[in-house]
Design an enzyme around this catalytic site. Structure first.
Site, PDB file in Angstrom:
ATOM      1  N   HIS A 135     -24.499  33.378  26.544  1.00 19.16           N
ATOM      2  CA  HIS A 135     -24.440  34.803  26.847  1.00 19.16           C
ATOM      3  C   HIS A 135     -24.755  35.597  25.584  1.00 19.16           C
ATOM      4  O   HIS A 135     -24.598  35.109  24.464  1.00 19.16           O
ATOM      5  CB  HIS A 135     -23.066  35.176  27.387  1.00 19.16           C
ATOM      6  CG  HIS A 135     -22.809  34.658  28.764  1.00 19.16           C
ATOM      7  ND1 HIS A 135     -21.684  34.974  29.474  1.00 19.16           N
ATOM      8  CD2 HIS A 135     -23.561  33.864  29.576  1.00 19.16           C
ATOM      9  CE1 HIS A 135     -21.735  34.391  30.654  1.00 19.16           C
ATOM     10  NE2 HIS A 135     -22.858  33.708  30.738  1.00 19.16           N
ATOM     11  N   GLU A 162     -23.223  38.033  24.091  1.00 17.76           N
ATOM     12  CA  GLU A 162     -22.080  38.231  23.197  1.00 17.76           C
ATOM     13  C   GLU A 162     -21.808  36.973  22.378  1.00 17.76           C
ATOM     14  O   GLU A 162     -21.583  37.044  21.163  1.00 17.76           O
ATOM     15  CB  GLU A 162     -20.812  38.588  23.998  1.00 17.76           C
ATOM     16  CG  GLU A 162     -20.958  39.820  24.873  1.00 17.76           C
ATOM     17  CD  GLU A 162     -21.451  39.510  26.273  1.00 17.76           C
ATOM     18  OE1 GLU A 162     -21.222  40.349  27.157  1.00 17.76           O
ATOM     19  OE2 GLU A 162     -22.074  38.450  26.500  1.00 17.76           O
ATOM     20  N   CYS A 220     -17.993  38.547  30.225  1.00 20.51           N
ATOM     21  CA  CYS A 220     -17.284  37.644  31.136  1.00 20.51           C
ATOM     22  C   CYS A 220     -15.988  37.168  30.461  1.00 20.51           C
ATOM     23  O   CYS A 220     -15.742  37.440  29.289  1.00 20.51           O
ATOM     24  CB  CYS A 220     -18.169  36.445  31.479  1.00 20.51           C
ATOM     25  SG  CYS A 220     -18.408  35.298  30.090  1.00 20.51           S
ATOM     26  N   CYS A 246     -16.581  35.011  27.219  1.00 20.28           N
ATOM     27  CA  CYS A 246     -16.995  35.794  26.046  1.00 20.28           C
ATOM     28  C   CYS A 246     -15.862  36.667  25.518  1.00 20.28           C
ATOM     29  O   CYS A 246     -15.785  36.913  24.318  1.00 20.28           O
ATOM     30  CB  CYS A 246     -18.229  36.632  26.368  1.00 20.28           C
ATOM     31  SG  CYS A 246     -19.731  35.624  26.530  1.00 20.28           S
TER      32      CYS A 246
END
Length: 154
Positions: A78, A80, A107, A110
């Site tokens: 992801h 992040e 999410c 993360c």
């Protein structure tokens, strides 16, 4: 002297900066090779961008995020996670006290990285399908804010 209070002028300036940093995160998202959703992220500390990331596969892997059936590959990072891990890989810069700007709210996975890295603010422009991550951050004292995506790049 403001005696620790945030003035209206300071709030307006912060919002202006937040919007501009989200625009930069949006530009970063265009580097993603994902077909489903392109997500971009930057980390800012003391008005300086210290890292960036977008959703994609690890360095050295093929660029495609989805398999031939359209499913996201399990090892796709992801945005992040990419931005946070780049801090360690390229220089060991601390994220302590920084702000993370992302085009999609983080999410649950993360948000654990965000909390552990010492990031104090998370600004996002679109909500992820599951808001448990944002709720987790709020419960743990991380300032979160949704700012609608700007349609122009001015």
């Amino acid at each position: 002297m403001n005696n620790g209070f945030i003035t209206i002028e300071t709030k307006d300036k912060l919002l202006r900066y937040d919007k501009q940093y989200l625009k930069i995160a949006t530009c970063i998202s265009e580097l993603s090779h994902a077909n489903k959703k392109k997500v971009g992220c930057i980390i800012v500390k003391d008005t300086m961008i210290i890292s960036d990331g977008y959703n994609g596969t690890p360095s050295g892997f093929e660029n495609e995020c989805e398999d031939c059936e359209g499913n996201t590959k399990w090892y796709t990072l992801h945005a992040e996670a990419n931005a946070i891990t780049k801090l360690v890989r390229f220089g060991g810069t601390s994220a302590l006290g920084s702000t993370l700007y992302t085009t999609l709210s983080p999410c649950k996975e993360c948000t654990k990285l965000i909390l552990q890295s010492g990031i104090k603010r998370v600004i996002y422009s679109e909500e992820y399908r599951d808001n448990e991550g944002i709720e987790f951050l709020k419960k743990n004292g991380i300032n979160t804010q949704k700012i609608e995506r700007q349609t122009d790049m001015n």
